[in-house]
Enzyme design. Structure first.
Site, PDB file in Angstrom:
ATOM      1  N   HIS A 171     -41.755 -11.232  -8.209  1.00 18.99           N
ATOM      2  CA  HIS A 171     -42.653 -11.119  -7.051  1.00 18.99           C
ATOM      3  C   HIS A 171     -42.071 -10.157  -6.027  1.00 18.99           C
ATOM      4  O   HIS A 171     -41.167 -10.507  -5.274  1.00 18.99           O
ATOM      5  CB  HIS A 171     -42.842 -12.500  -6.411  1.00 18.99           C
ATOM      6  CG  HIS A 171     -43.934 -12.544  -5.388  1.00 18.99           C
ATOM      7  ND1 HIS A 171     -44.726 -13.644  -5.199  1.00 18.99           N
ATOM      8  CD2 HIS A 171     -44.375 -11.631  -4.497  1.00 18.99           C
ATOM      9  CE1 HIS A 171     -45.606 -13.413  -4.234  1.00 18.99           C
ATOM     10  NE2 HIS A 171     -45.397 -12.180  -3.787  1.00 18.99           N
TER      11      HIS A 171
ATOM     12  N   HIS B 139     -43.105  -6.281  -3.614  1.00 14.58           N
ATOM     13  CA  HIS B 139     -44.120  -5.320  -3.160  1.00 14.58           C
ATOM     14  C   HIS B 139     -43.480  -3.944  -3.093  1.00 14.58           C
ATOM     15  O   HIS B 139     -42.515  -3.751  -2.369  1.00 14.58           O
ATOM     16  CB  HIS B 139     -44.656  -5.728  -1.789  1.00 14.58           C
ATOM     17  CG  HIS B 139     -45.307  -7.074  -1.792  1.00 14.58           C
ATOM     18  ND1 HIS B 139     -46.652  -7.241  -2.041  1.00 14.58           N
ATOM     19  CD2 HIS B 139     -44.793  -8.323  -1.628  1.00 14.58           C
ATOM     20  CE1 HIS B 139     -46.937  -8.550  -2.006  1.00 14.58           C
ATOM     21  NE2 HIS B 139     -45.826  -9.221  -1.754  1.00 14.58           N
ATOM     22  N   LEU B 140     -44.027  -3.013  -3.879  1.00 12.73           N
ATOM     23  CA  LEU B 140     -43.465  -1.659  -3.895  1.00 12.73           C
ATOM     24  C   LEU B 140     -44.327  -0.666  -3.118  1.00 12.73           C
ATOM     25  O   LEU B 140     -43.939   0.478  -2.925  1.00 12.73           O
ATOM     26  CB  LEU B 140     -43.252  -1.185  -5.337  1.00 12.73           C
ATOM     27  CG  LEU B 140     -42.252  -2.024  -6.143  1.00 12.73           C
ATOM     28  CD1 LEU B 140     -42.088  -1.467  -7.554  1.00 12.73           C
ATOM     29  CD2 LEU B 140     -40.894  -2.093  -5.448  1.00 12.73           C
ATOM     30  N   ARG B 141     -45.500  -1.128  -2.663  1.00 11.55           N
ATOM     31  CA  ARG B 141     -46.331  -0.393  -1.687  1.00 11.55           C
ATOM     32  C   ARG B 141     -46.956   0.908  -2.178  1.00 11.55           C
ATOM     33  O   ARG B 141     -47.687   1.548  -1.439  1.00 11.55           O
ATOM     34  CB  ARG B 141     -45.521  -0.074  -0.415  1.00 11.55           C
ATOM     35  CG  ARG B 141     -44.872  -1.286   0.242  1.00 11.55           C
ATOM     36  CD  ARG B 141     -45.876  -2.327   0.648  1.00 11.55           C
ATOM     37  NE  ARG B 141     -45.267  -3.389   1.447  1.00 11.55           N
ATOM     38  CZ  ARG B 141     -45.774  -4.603   1.585  1.00 11.55           C
ATOM     39  NH1 ARG B 141     -46.894  -4.931   0.954  1.00 11.55           N
ATOM     40  NH2 ARG B 141     -45.180  -5.509   2.331  1.00 11.55           N
TER      41      ARG B 141
ATOM     42  N   ASN C 173     -51.253  -5.467  -4.296  1.00 15.62           N
ATOM     43  CA  ASN C 173     -51.923  -5.201  -3.004  1.00 15.62           C
ATOM     44  C   ASN C 173     -51.553  -3.833  -2.444  1.00 15.62           C
ATOM     45  O   ASN C 173     -51.046  -3.692  -1.352  1.00 15.62           O
ATOM     46  CB  ASN C 173     -51.608  -6.302  -1.992  1.00 15.62           C
ATOM     47  CG  ASN C 173     -50.130  -6.438  -1.690  1.00 15.62           C
ATOM     48  OD1 ASN C 173     -49.289  -6.050  -2.506  1.00 15.62           O
ATOM     49  ND2 ASN C 173     -49.802  -6.967  -0.538  1.00 15.62           N
TER      50      ASN C 173
ATOM     51  N   ASN D  58     -45.137 -14.780   5.236  1.00 18.66           N
ATOM     52  CA  ASN D  58     -46.220 -15.640   4.757  1.00 18.66           C
ATOM     53  C   ASN D  58     -45.961 -16.020   3.305  1.00 18.66           C
ATOM     54  O   ASN D  58     -45.854 -15.125   2.478  1.00 18.66           O
ATOM     55  CB  ASN D  58     -47.563 -14.911   4.881  1.00 18.66           C
ATOM     56  CG  ASN D  58     -48.735 -15.845   4.632  1.00 18.66           C
ATOM     57  OD1 ASN D  58     -48.587 -17.065   4.687  1.00 18.66           O
ATOM     58  ND2 ASN D  58     -49.886 -15.274   4.340  1.00 18.66           N
TER      59      ASN D  58
ATOM     60  N   ASP E 220     -40.052 -11.837  -3.126  1.00 20.98           N
ATOM     61  CA  ASP E 220     -41.174 -11.475  -2.251  1.00 20.98           C
ATOM     62  C   ASP E 220     -40.753 -10.336  -1.317  1.00 20.98           C
ATOM     63  O   ASP E 220     -41.119 -10.308  -0.137  1.00 20.98           O
ATOM     64  CB  ASP E 220     -41.711 -12.669  -1.453  1.00 20.98           C
ATOM     65  CG  ASP E 220     -43.103 -12.393  -0.877  1.00 20.98           C
ATOM     66  OD1 ASP E 220     -43.676 -11.327  -1.186  1.00 20.98           O
ATOM     67  OD2 ASP E 220     -43.613 -13.230  -0.112  1.00 20.98           O
TER      68      ASP E 220
END
Lengths: 302, 419
Positions: B57, B59-61, B91, B275, B302
């Site tokens: 989990h 986020h590599l954007r 996302n 979050n 995360d």
């Protein structure tokens, strides 16, 4: 003494610091009501930076600053570069570059004054941030109570209204607790913040019962939009249960009536009580100037 | 290219003292006193030689938010934290909801050449929670799971369809559970500290209702579901009970849910705005219990990079998330192993084997014939986290200034020494 750069809230002040501000405010009030201009902030610049609308707080600070001999600047979010997307910190740095000594900030978001205080040289005074604190409002409440009762310790203070969203309630809970008053908050559970009793107050759902023996009953503003998001069914039902009325105050006919304003007449308080002989709501405004003079004087001159 | 690692203790399902010889991307020999010529020689004396970590989990954007992180900068930061495989959430902008974008992300990961990058696809088109995304096509393009991440599928009918459809293709559904009608515009955990700070709270029920729903769906459909970043004591209890009934449920937590509490938000530190929100000490304790008894299967990062400008805003305006690649292992070591809660083989299970198993990736053991995704960890290295010195683009690190125990000293991916 107040050996601090900023006044961000009362939760981080000691009992002694709060008492010192009140004492200073008492002498400031003499000067203010006597029409005597002081010069302890001569050559200094006080800016009000308001991201939310305000009548009394903004004018109160500006009046206080001028009475101390400072020049004032007024920046409102609605007619400044904030409209062009300038960030809070950049706006603060602009004010620094304008040689501002004190920035009074009002912001809808908790922690905004703390962020500004970290990033700018000027002293920051919190003029109300979101649901967090409104320290000068609480200080003026304390000054008003002290004038009427001589001391805060041992007073029984009942606050009724939207406690959950109220920075005035938060600041008063911190300060009254430190100064030894007993506080009770009254509201439907939807308008109470979680774990509020852990801040050292009593919680009641029954205003008539809560005011037995009360010295002070303070109404807090009910924002009408809270009804739309479902926190209570109607203004009428809110009023039936929680409005400050003569009937509900039967057990404390002499209690001082306070309200930070602006008042929704007929919603949280009846006009009879608002304008009655126990109401000090207008004196609160005068005392506001005195405590703001005291705070600015102490932040700059110690 | 060959590497000889000498003098270390090997942590796998157990613990032994042995040398490791790597050649052509694979582990060739494991044994005492190996003595062969190698292009690279590593003295691992006093250190632990472990399977590379697998992050399920992050986020590599990229695409879309390259000012926060890129696939290259993120997968490189992962290497410095001991991660050899990372699965990135969809996302992005555009979101990963079709095979073309999935293929693009996987390809950019390969081009970067750091940690192995595995995309996670959306459950629904546009992450909108309305129509199912093309899961089978995305699986062919290399996704390892589907998730609508921070915009959870609120419509339980659609979630039901998603679990059943994904089951058809043996594709894992990962759910960030959050009843958004409860969390609304909250920014921190609802409790005493939200009241003290005057910040809007997110009631823990927001997360737990989603988990309870997913358990009911998984149980009645005999489908499997994976719960992302479990943060509350109640969530652990719900999953524990579901596992006891043999519901096909797995879950992960993150280091910040056992090492930090919502006291961090009292200073309005926007790096503590995460979050689900940082909870209370009793939740941290329950998370650790869940890790110990196997209720919690995996630890994920995360990793959620953001720019300094974004995190420099008012607390309410700042985006959620902390970076996590370079601190996760040290946090797990400091708060779980050094405290005696778990042993090192369990840590390897939580941070490498379990996430691989859940995602269907190859499981790395330090044995001959296995792909050489290996890290070397120095348990005695105490270090102070300095956000500015982290290797990713996002410097938004909750742990800036914290002193942690243990640090990765080498990361080998497919037999190549990357750091």
């Amino acid at each position: 003494m107040l050996r601090k750069k900023d006044l961000l809230g009362l939760k981080d002040l000691t009992k002694e610091e709060i008492e010192d501000i009140i004492i200073r405010a008492e002498s400031m009030k003499e000067a203010f009501v006597g029409g005597e201009m002081l010069n302890s902030l001569k050559g200094k610049c006080v800016a009000t930076l308001f991201y939310e609308n305000s009548t009394r707080t903004k004018n109160s600070f500006e009046t206080a600053a001028r009475f101390l001999g400072a020049r004032t600047m007024s920046i409102a979010a609605s007619n400044s570069s904030i409209q062009k997307g300038e960030s809070l910190v950049d706006t603060g740095r602009t004010l620094d570059a304008l040689m501002t000594d004190i920035i009074v900030i009002r912001h809808s978001m908790a922690g905004a004054p703390a962020l500004l205080a970290q990033k700018v040289k000027a002293s920051i005074i919190n003029g109300g941030d979101g649901m967090n604190e409104h320290p000068t409002q609480s200080l003026l409440d304390l000054l008003t109570m002290k004038e009427k009762f001589g001391a805060i310790k041992g007073l029984k203070v009942v606050m009724v209204g939207d406690i959950k969203h109220s920075r005035v309630a938060r600041s008063n809970l911190w300060a009254l607790g430190k100064l030894g008053a007993e506080t009770t908050v009254v509201a439907p559970q939807t308008l109470l913040p979680s774990n509020v009793e852990e801040l050292g107050c009593e919680v009641s759902y029954d205003l008539e019962e809560a005011v037995v023996g009360a010295n002070v009953v303070m109404g807090l503003r009910i924002q009408l939009e809270r009804q739309k998001v479902g926190l209570f069914p109607t203004i009428s039902e809110y009023g039936k249960e929680f409005a400050i009325t003569e009937e509900k105050l039967a057990a404390c006919p002499d209690a001082l009536i306070m309200h930070p304003g602006p008042v929704n007449r007929g919603v949280e308080i009846t006009s009879e009580i608002r304008d009655g002989e126990n109401s000090v709501i207008n004196e609160q405004v005068t005392n506001g100037v005195a405590v703001r003079m005291a705070v600015m004087d102490m932040l700059i001159n110690g | 290219m060959s590497i000889l690692i000498k003098g270390g203790r090997i942590i796998d399902s157990g613990e032994i003292k042995a040398d490791v010889y790597i050649e052509n991307g694979k582990i060739m020999r494991v044994g005492e006193n190996l003595d062969m010529d190698a292009t690279t020689f590593i003295n691992a004396s006093g250190k632990l030689v472990m399977p590379g970590l697998v992050d399920m989990h992050c986020h590599l954007r990229e695409p879309g938010f390259e000012h926060k992180e890129t696939i290259e900068s993120g997968s490189r930061a992962a290497i410095y934290g001991g991660y050899t495989s990372i699965a990135c959430m969809p996302n992005t902008n555009p979101v990963i909801d079709n095979a073309a974008i999935a293929r693009y992300v996987a390809m950019r990961g390969k081009e970067a050449g750091y940690a192995r990058v595995y995309p996670i696809g959306c459950i629904t088109k546009g992450q909108k929670g309305e129509e199912l995304a093309e899961m089978a096509k995305m699986k062919d393009a290399g996704i390892v799971a589907v998730s609508d991440d921070g915009r959870p599928v609120m419509n339980s009918g659609i979630m039901r369809n998603a679990l059943e459809y994904a089951k058809t293709f043996n594709l894992l559904v990962i759910d960030h559970t959050e009843d958004v009608n409860i969390s609304a515009d909250g920014v921190v955990n609802e409790g005493l500290n939200s009241t003290i700070a005057g910040l809007r709270g997110i009631n823990r029920a927001a997360e737990e209702i989603g988990i309870a729903r997913d358990i009911a769906l998984a149980e009645s459909l005999d489908a499997r579901v994976h719960i992302a970043h479990v943060s509350t004591a109640g969530s652990v209890e719900l999953i524990r009970e579901a596992k006891a009934r043999n519901v096909k449920i797995t879950c992960e937590t993150c280091p910040h849910y056992f090492s930090a509490t919502d006291e961090e938000i009292l200073s309005y530190n926007t790096n503590a705005k995460i979050n689900p929100p940082l909870r209370e000490q009793s939740d941290c304790d329950a998370i650790i219990e869940g890790i110990k008894d196997g209720t919690i299967d995996a630890i994920a990062t995360d990793h959620a990079p953001h720019s300094a400008d974004e995190k420099g805003k008012e607390f309410d305006l700042a985006p959620f998330g902390t970076v996590g690649f370079e601190t996760a292992l040290s946090l797990a070591y400091t708060y779980l192993v050094d405290t005696g809660e778990i042993d090192m083989p369990t840590l390897v299970e939580l941070m490498s084997h379990a996430p691989s198993r859940i995602l269907g990736l190859p499981i790395v053991h330090i044995r001959p014939g296995i792909m050489a995704d290996i890290i070397i960890f120095d348990p005695d290295a105490n270090w102070t986290v300095k956000a500015a010195e982290l290797h990713g683009k996002g410097k938004n690190c909750l742990y800036d200034g914290w002193t942690l125990k243990g640090k990765v000293s080498h990361t080998i991916v497919g037999g190549e020494l990357k750091f």
